[in-house]
Design an enzyme around this catalytic site. Structure first.
Site, short mmCIF file in Angstrom:
data_model
loop_
_atom_site.label_atom_id
_atom_site.label_comp_id
_atom_site.label_asym_id
_atom_site.label_seq_id
_atom_site.Cartn_x
_atom_site.Cartn_y
_atom_site.Cartn_z
N ASP A 4 -5.02 -1.71 0.58
CA ASP A 4 -4.37 -2.54 1.60
C ASP A 4 -5.48 -3.17 2.49
O ASP A 4 -5.18 -3.70 3.55
CB ASP A 4 -3.59 -1.56 2.58
CG ASP A 4 -2.70 -0.54 1.87
OD1 ASP A 4 -1.95 -1.26 1.21
OD2 ASP A 4 -2.61 0.60 1.94
N LYS B 245 -6.41 -8.02 -0.21
CA LYS B 245 -6.87 -8.95 -1.42
C LYS B 245 -5.88 -10.04 -1.59
O LYS B 245 -6.66 -11.14 -2.28
CB LYS B 245 -6.66 -7.62 -2.62
CG LYS B 245 -7.81 -6.78 -2.55
CD LYS B 245 -7.79 -5.64 -3.69
CE LYS B 245 -6.39 -4.76 -3.68
NZ LYS B 245 -6.39 -4.09 -2.62
N GLY C 49 1.40 -3.94 -3.52
CA GLY C 49 1.79 -5.09 -2.78
C GLY C 49 0.76 -5.95 -2.13
O GLY C 49 -0.03 -5.64 -1.11
N HIS C 50 0.43 -7.12 -2.84
CA HIS C 50 -0.22 -7.96 -2.27
C HIS C 50 0.34 -9.18 -1.40
O HIS C 50 1.23 -9.98 -1.91
CB HIS C 50 -1.15 -8.74 -3.48
CG HIS C 50 -2.05 -7.79 -4.00
ND1 HIS C 50 -2.76 -8.13 -5.12
CD2 HIS C 50 -2.19 -6.70 -3.99
CE1 HIS C 50 -3.49 -7.11 -5.45
NE2 HIS C 50 -3.35 -5.96 -4.81
N GLN D 212 -5.04 -1.71 -5.47
CA GLN D 212 -5.30 -0.57 -4.79
C GLN D 212 -7.01 -0.56 -4.15
O GLN D 212 -7.17 -1.69 -4.03
CB GLN D 212 -5.37 0.66 -5.48
CG GLN D 212 -3.78 1.25 -5.84
CD GLN D 212 -3.19 0.59 -7.00
OE1 GLN D 212 -3.81 0.40 -7.94
NE2 GLN D 212 -1.89 0.24 -6.92
#
Length: 421
Positions: free
Chosen positions: A15, A18, A42-43, A223
């Site tokens: 988180d 990225k 989730g990006h 991650q």
């Protein structure tokens, strides 16, 4: 001379932001590749006044003319991929033209999700805090050599292979006394498999190495390094290699091909799920960071645990990743703090150290260095010269401690809210 494979990695517990940085950097790279992880990553990307979340698709998908690769180290859920593609298509982008998928990537079955839930239920208080996307059980099947891979969907006996693995899962679910319907999402999954067949399915290692003969590529991690299966806070980790070594195994490239390693960290720390977090704050300060930083999962919506920046853990991941350039995110979220703290050493069972201990069950107390806050809105600043001196001092301290330059500072979610030094 061959081109280099540059890498973007999260250096904390995930988180870190990225997605935004890959989106910013992707304009300089004709190709972006995911090398590990699954759809729990989730990006979040923000541009043109809109917010987008990608899970398995590389964050370069929104860049015009980009090639995007899902590598062999990724575990892929066909249903989730189809949903992602539907969202991408709303931007008038055809993912089947821009996305290439490794035949060696392992498939997440509906029963993998059920096993994920069953294992967490059986663990009780010792649960990992899984996102229940089936990722851990899929990697388990991969390592135990039972898994199904993307390339298998082209085989004439694919249905038989699927049924064999499903039967194995049903037996495991029965052993765990987990009540469920193993057929529940199977029809939708098989439909998504047909959708998957419409993509360019590639031999990733040949594709990537051929590409690098004359063009650069950016590898995008999911991650964070503190969740690495080998070097993270085990067992409270993810199931893949989130550090730089995962790039080589996940894409099929030699270490000599790697160029810049961009390490991303937040100006504070967050974590989701269970596991150690030495600088976690349980007071009003922690809640303030959570609210100002909008620290809720991009995929799950779960509130993230929040705390001050941990330089001991950060220096550890800088070391194992061979970071060449640091990127600091969410500095603006600390604009309104009178005092800012960073952890510069630990007391482990009463003994001071600057190393991350093996035993995560040990009593780890952070030792802080304090800085005066800058008390200024950073979000509109676009030039380094305009940054307040207190903020510059904060940056200088971190660079000296970590031994690596902070090359990019993010001061907001949009592409433009970025200072390159």
């Amino acid at each position: 001379m061959s081109s280099k494979l540059d890498v973007v990695l999260g250096l904390q517990w995930g988180d870190e932001g990225k997605g935004k940085i890959v989106d910013v950097l992707a304009g300089r790279y004709p190709a972006v590749a995911r090398f590990q992880g699954g759809p729990n990553a989730g990006h979040s990307l923000h541009f043109d006044g809109k917010n987008f979340v990608v899970r398995s698709i590389p964050s370069g998908i929104f860049r015009e003319g980009s090639t995007n690769i899902i590598g062999s180290g990724v575990v892929l859920d066909p249903i989730t991929l189809r949903e992602e593609c539907a969202n991408v298509e709303k931007m008038n982008i055809n993912p089947k033209e821009k996305l290439f998928i490794s035949k060696k990537a392992n498939l997440i079955l509906p029963t993998h999700r059920l096993l994920d839930a069953a294992y967490e239920a059986a663990a009780g208080k010792g649960k990992i805090g899984s996102t229940l996307k089936g990722i851990g059980p899929t990697y388990t099947d991969k390592i135990s050599r039972h898994g199904l891979r993307v390339g298998d969907i082209l085989a004439p006996d694919f249905k038989e292979r699927f049924e064999k693995l499903k039967a194995r899962h049903i037996q495991l679910l029965s052993d765990l006394h987990f009540e469920c319907d193993p057929e529940k999402d199977e029809a939708e999954w098989m439909s998504a498999i047909e959708f998957l067949k419409g993509f360019n399915l590639i031999d990733c290692e040949y594709f990537v190495n051929k590409w690098l003969e004359n063009k650069p590529m950016l590898a995008e991690g999911a991650q964070g390094s503190m969740l690495d299966i080998d070097y993270g806070s085990y067992p409270f980790v993810t199931s893949s290699s989130t550090t730089v070594g995962g790039v080589c195994t996940g894409l099929g490239v030699a270490p000599s091909k790697i160029g810049h390693v961009y390490g991303i960290f937040k100006a504070y720390c967050t974590r989701v799920g269970s596991g150690p977090f030495p600088t976690e704050l349980f007071d009003e300060t922690g809640e303030k960071i959570r609210q100002v930083g909008h620290e809720f999962g991009a995929v799950t919506g779960r509130p993230r645990r929040c705390g001050w920046l941990d330089l001991v853990a950060l220096k550890y991941t800088v070391m194992i990743d061979g970071v060449t350039d640091l990127i600091m995110m969410k500095s603006d979220c600390l604009d309104d703090f009178e005092t800012i703290k960073v952890c510069t050493s630990y007391k482990v069972d009463g003994v001071e150290t600057d190393q991350v201990p093996f035993d995560i069950a040990a009593q780890i107390d952070p030792v802080y260095t304090e800085f005066p806050g800058w008390k200024k809105d950073l979000t509109e600043i676009r030039k380094e010269s305009e940054l307040p001196q207190e903020f510059k001092n904060y940056i200088k301290f971190m660079e000296d401690y970590l031994g690596v330059p902070i090359s990019i500072i993010s001061l907001g979610p949009d592409r433009e809210a970025t200072i390159e030094r």
